[in-house]
Design a protein around this motif. Structure first.
Motif, short mmCIF file in Angstrom:
data_model
loop_
_atom_site.label_atom_id
_atom_site.label_comp_id
_atom_site.label_asym_id
_atom_site.label_seq_id
_atom_site.Cartn_x
_atom_site.Cartn_y
_atom_site.Cartn_z
N ASP A 47 42.23 43.86 26.44
CA ASP A 47 41.19 42.85 26.31
C ASP A 47 40.70 42.28 27.63
O ASP A 47 39.63 41.66 27.68
CB ASP A 47 41.68 41.70 25.41
N LEU A 48 41.48 42.44 28.70
CA LEU A 48 41.05 41.98 30.02
C LEU A 48 40.50 43.15 30.82
O LEU A 48 40.97 44.28 30.68
CB LEU A 48 42.22 41.35 30.78
N SER A 49 39.52 42.87 31.64
CA SER A 49 39.05 43.91 32.56
C SER A 49 40.15 44.19 33.58
O SER A 49 41.08 43.40 33.76
CB SER A 49 37.78 43.47 33.27
N THR A 50 40.03 45.33 34.27
CA THR A 50 41.02 45.67 35.28
C THR A 50 41.12 44.59 36.34
O THR A 50 42.22 44.19 36.76
CB THR A 50 40.69 47.02 35.93
N ARG A 51 39.98 44.08 36.77
CA ARG A 51 39.99 43.02 37.78
C ARG A 51 40.68 41.77 37.25
O ARG A 51 41.50 41.17 37.94
CB ARG A 51 38.55 42.69 38.20
N GLU A 52 40.35 41.37 36.03
CA GLU A 52 40.96 40.17 35.45
C GLU A 52 42.47 40.36 35.27
O GLU A 52 43.25 39.44 35.54
CB GLU A 52 40.31 39.86 34.10
N THR A 56 45.34 38.34 37.28
CA THR A 56 46.32 37.55 36.51
C THR A 56 47.75 37.85 36.94
O THR A 56 48.53 36.93 37.19
CB THR A 56 46.16 37.82 35.01
N VAL A 57 48.10 39.13 37.03
CA VAL A 57 49.50 39.48 37.28
C VAL A 57 49.90 39.25 38.73
O VAL A 57 51.09 39.03 39.02
CB VAL A 57 49.80 40.94 36.88
N GLU A 63 47.60 31.14 34.53
CA GLU A 63 47.46 30.41 33.27
C GLU A 63 46.71 31.24 32.22
O GLU A 63 46.07 30.66 31.33
CB GLU A 63 46.72 29.09 33.52
N GLU A 64 46.76 32.56 32.31
CA GLU A 64 46.05 33.40 31.35
C GLU A 64 46.76 33.39 29.99
O GLU A 64 47.91 33.81 29.88
CB GLU A 64 45.98 34.84 31.88
N THR A 70 53.33 35.54 32.98
CA THR A 70 53.04 35.39 34.41
C THR A 70 53.26 33.97 34.89
O THR A 70 53.33 33.74 36.10
CB THR A 70 51.59 35.81 34.70
N ARG A 71 53.37 33.02 33.99
CA ARG A 71 53.68 31.65 34.40
C ARG A 71 55.15 31.52 34.80
O ARG A 71 55.49 30.66 35.61
CB ARG A 71 53.37 30.67 33.26
N ASP A 72 56.00 32.35 34.20
CA ASP A 72 57.44 32.21 34.40
C ASP A 72 58.05 33.29 35.29
O ASP A 72 59.10 33.07 35.89
CB ASP A 72 58.15 32.23 33.04
#
Length: 470
Positions: A47-52, A56-57, A63-64, A70-72
């Motif tokens: 659901d996310l683009s490669t860039r997004e 995120t990671v 906060e995605e 990824t928050r923890d």
């Protein structure tokens, strides 16, 4: 093939047997469906683009909502594998399993190579590699797709092997190899933070064994400087220049639970039994309780007798458990994956010492037969354990999802599924947090899902559909 080539390969034939045994033992995992956390990554990669996704990671404390881990945990390289493999057939977990299994086989081979570097005796490398390959405790770290972060272990082992090649006793350090070791560790730390455990082991070995306790010489400490700088850089990155905490205290913190987790993991380290022994649960608890002091006592004895090699390795095993024990979410045997190499290497050296001190040396053919038999039995036991897990874990979840898809081939956009009845237990933990991504993976237009515990009467709101599993 020349005679010289055959002589060169001959000492490594046990490694081939061990790798084959590991491959056969984990064969049932290759057919294991996606399970629990897997769906978080799958949905986010879709659901996310490669860039997004990459943003995120690689962003600490992201906060995605689609990827809350990824928050923890800052494990950008582990998370990236889901984005890289997503273009492959999305419903087929086999490529993911093959990746994790390849990482495990690499860890086994690297343990063999490390053992050969640390101790010239051949039984040491065979025993150490065998324990890493077939220790049944942390099998989920190989059998579960989400355990792609286990790839940090071969990276950490490769980092130490490169460092050992760079710092031979009596020779100046080869800085190109030291740099390679630091780069490998950086990649490992970005895959899973457990890779850092190799640093105190690496440093202790360098000071006590390689440098022979020459602690006053700057030459002893200079090769360790890149790792100190790397640690500082990692902390600054993880904390976003100290504007965020190093760890989420709701997930990882010191408290009374730490010793409970440590004790459980130490019990599973030496005697990784399942629910019962000989059909009697009491035997399991009694034997595991008796096993608690084994590794600490061996560590102390080795240190007191100045057997620094096993002392450092066994202490590293104990330290690696301490690195995961503060986990507030609990500590299962799979967390021992980053402990088994150090335990295996330390025990293998002690076992070789014991063999040499026996009044009558065991004939080599007898050792080979015993080793092959032990390998076969261990592989068979691990095969059974992986098969059982596949059935009651991922298998039950997949059966539930298949029943859902049979009753509802499609869900209207924006629908929330209300799950009641016979929902697999693993899908209900932590208030059913893994339920929504599993549903969204098969119903991309759905809003998600919520779980209704037994005894509660399901009430439906607008846009909600009830599913009661048979």
């Amino acid at each position: 093939m020349t005679d010289r080539t055959l002589r060169a390969l001959a000492p490594a034939w046990p490694l081939g047997v061990i790798l084959t045994a590991a491959l056969l033992a984990y064969a049932p995992a290759l057919t294991s469906p996606f399970w629990l956390d897997d769906y978080f990554y799958l949905v986010a990669a879709r659901d996310l683009s490669t860039r997004e996704y990459l943003q995120t990671v690689f962003t600490p404390w992201s906060e995605e909502p689609l990827l809350p881990f990824t928050r923890d945990f800052w494990r950008p390289l582990a998370f990236t594998w889901f984005e890289l493999l997503h273009p492959l057939p999305g419903d087929d977990p086999l490529p993911y399993h093959l990746l994790v299994l390849a990482g495990h086989l690499a860890a086994v081979a690297l343990t063999w190579a490390l053992a050969a570097r640390l101790d010239p005796r051949r039984p040491v490398r065979a025993l150490a590699a065998g324990i890493v390959a077939l220790h049944p405790g942390p099998f989920q770290a190989v059998a579960w797709v989400s355990s792609v972060n286990s790839l940090a272990l071969p990276l950490a082992l490769a980092a130490w092997l490169a460092f050992l090649q760079a710092t031979k006793p009596g020779n100046p350090p080869r800085w190109s190899r030291v740099t390679l070791a630091a780069v490998l560790l950086a990649l490992g730390a970005m895959t899973r933070e457990g890779a850092w455990v190799v640093v105190p082991i690496l440093a202790a070995w360098h000071v006590a064994v390689t440098a022979r306790w020459n602690v006053r010489s700057p030459d002893t400490w200079l090769p360790l400087l890149p790792f100190a700088l790397l640690a500082a850089l990692y902390v600054m990155t993880r904390t976003r220049l100290f504007t965020e905490p190093l760890a989420n205290r709701a997930v990882f913190d010191w408290g009374d639970h730490t010793w409970t987790n440590y004790r459980v993991l130490l019990e599973y380290l030496v005697l990784p039994f399942r629910e019962s022994v000989f059909g009697l649960p009491g035997w399991k608890n009694a034997l595991q309780a008796l096993s608690l002091p084994v590794v600490p006592l061996l560590t102390i004895i080795a240190a007191v007798t100045r057997r620094w090699a096993p002392a450092i390795l066994l202490a590293g095993a104990l330290l690696s458990i301490l690195a995961v024990a503060p986990n507030r979410l609990g500590a299962g045997p799979r967390y021992l994956y980053f402990t088994t190499p150090w335990l295996a290497l330390g025990l293998a050296i002690l076992a070789a010492d014991l063999l040499e001190r026996l009044p009558r040396r065991v004939p080599r053919p007898a050792l080979i037969v015993a080793g092959l038999l032990a390998t076969f039995v261990a592989a068979l036991a691990l095969y059974d354990r992986v098969s059982e897990w596949n059935e009651w874990g991922p298998g039950q979840q997949r059966a539930w999802l298949d029943a859902l898809r049979t009753e509802y081939p499609a869900l209207p956009p924006g629908t929330t599924l209300v799950a009641a009845g016979n929902v697999p237990g693993w899908l209900t933990i932590f208030e059913g947090v893994s339920l929504a991504p599993a549903v969204r993976w098969y119903y991309p237009e759905a809003a998600g899902a919520r779980y209704v515990p037994p005894g509660e009467i399901p009430t439906l709101g607008p846009g909600e559909i009830l599913f009661v599993a048979p």
